[in-house]
Design a protein around this motif. Structure first.
Motif, PDB file in Angstrom:
ATOM      1  N   LEU A  91      11.855  31.623   4.619  1.00  0.00           N
ATOM      2  CA  LEU A  91      12.825  30.542   4.572  1.00  0.00           C
ATOM      3  C   LEU A  91      12.249  29.324   3.854  1.00  0.00           C
ATOM      4  O   LEU A  91      12.913  28.711   3.004  1.00  0.00           O
ATOM      5  N   GLN A  92      11.018  28.970   4.176  1.00  0.00           N
ATOM      6  CA  GLN A  92      10.381  27.835   3.504  1.00  0.00           C
ATOM      7  C   GLN A  92      10.182  28.108   2.019  1.00  0.00           C
ATOM      8  O   GLN A  92      10.345  27.217   1.179  1.00  0.00           O
ATOM      9  N   GLN A  93       9.861  29.361   1.687  1.00  0.00           N
ATOM     10  CA  GLN A  93       9.677  29.720   0.282  1.00  0.00           C
ATOM     11  C   GLN A  93      10.998  29.596  -0.487  1.00  0.00           C
ATOM     12  O   GLN A  93      11.034  29.073  -1.607  1.00  0.00           O
ATOM     13  N   VAL A  94      12.090  30.069   0.126  1.00  0.00           N
ATOM     14  CA  VAL A  94      13.392  29.977  -0.537  1.00  0.00           C
ATOM     15  C   VAL A  94      13.785  28.523  -0.745  1.00  0.00           C
ATOM     16  O   VAL A  94      14.298  28.141  -1.812  1.00  0.00           O
ATOM     17  N   PHE A  95      13.510  27.672   0.248  1.00  0.00           N
ATOM     18  CA  PHE A  95      13.838  26.253   0.104  1.00  0.00           C
ATOM     19  C   PHE A  95      13.010  25.615  -1.017  1.00  0.00           C
ATOM     20  O   PHE A  95      13.541  24.846  -1.830  1.00  0.00           O
ATOM     21  N   SER A  96      11.724  25.939  -1.052  1.00  0.00           N
ATOM     22  CA  SER A  96      10.870  25.354  -2.092  1.00  0.00           C
ATOM     23  C   SER A  96      11.313  25.786  -3.478  1.00  0.00           C
ATOM     24  O   SER A  96      11.337  24.972  -4.423  1.00  0.00           O
ATOM     25  N   GLU A  97      11.693  27.057  -3.625  1.00  0.00           N
ATOM     26  CA  GLU A  97      12.158  27.532  -4.927  1.00  0.00           C
ATOM     27  C   GLU A  97      13.465  26.852  -5.328  1.00  0.00           C
ATOM     28  O   GLU A  97      13.651  26.465  -6.496  1.00  0.00           O
TER      29      GLU A  97
END
Length: 224
Positions: free
Chosen positions: A34-40
């Motif tokens: 989830l954090q990775q998707v937000f950062s991307e």
């Protein structure tokens, strides 16, 4: 009885119920994803706000003070990134998302492990020889009962559909009967009226005949 109890295999008692292990607050696979998707997504948004796009909106400063305009652009992007991350962290904290996603990871992992080991509902696999006669009978009979239940449900649905069609036909026939009865009542009323008129005509005709006969008798007497 004691002989059967001696040879009957004992079934293992159910495992003791232990409280679930505490869920760690360190982001697991789903929380990390989830954090990775937000950062991307945030990175794509910031890339869309490139200096070329930003300077195109302010052609005069871009021509005369490009360094100052670029500094403003960098500060704006930094503020946008900082605000977005702070708001995202607040939402994660308020919804306790890390704990919930870690709990989901744990449940999915346990379910996969039970499926891999042929377990169900947290119980170990049951050997057929440990089952009683009633349980074995029900296990063998269950597929046939399910098939019979499905067939019976299909027949019930077909019967209900036929009943609905019959009810509709009966209602239509009732309406036709009511219409015929109304017409018949009108015909009977007409016949009764015609019969009354005929009776009245017959009475009047009889009186006329009597009057004619009396006139003839009076004339006959006068002639005498």
């Amino acid at each position: 009885m004691s002989y059967w109890l001696a040879i009957k295999p004992d079934r293992k008692p159910p495992p003791p119920h232990h409280p679930p292990a505490p869920v760690p607050l360190t982001p697991g696979p789903r929380a990390s994803r989830l954090q990775q998707v937000f950062s991307e997504a945030l990175a794509r948004t910031l890339r869309a706000n490139s200096y070329a796009n930003f300077s195109a909106c302010f052609p005069t400063p871009a021509k005369h003070v490009p360094a100052s305009l670029e500094s403003v652009w960098r500060q704006l992007n930094a503020k946008l990134e900082e605000s977005a991350r702070a708001e995202f962290d607040d939402i994660i904290r308020e919804r306790d998302a890390v704990r919930g996603l870690n709990e989901l990871d744990r449940l999915v992992g346990e379910a996969r492990l039970r499926r891999a080991n042929g377990e169900a509902k947290g119980e170990g696999p049951v050997a057929p020889h440990t089952l009683g006669a009633e349980e074995l009978y029900q296990a063998h009979l269950a597929p046939y009962l399910q098939e019979a239940q499905s067939s019976l449900n299909a027949k019930i649905q077909a019967a209900q559909s036929q009943n609905a069609e019959l009810v509709e036909k009966i209602q239509q026939q009732r309406k036709e009967i009511e219409s015929l009865l109304s017409g018949l009542e009108a015909v009977v009323a007409d016949l009764e009226g015609a019969a009354g008129a005929a009776t009245q005509f017959s009475k009047e005709n009889s009186l006329r005949q009597e009057a004619i006969q009396m006139d003839e008798e009076v004339k006959a007497r006068d002639e005498i």
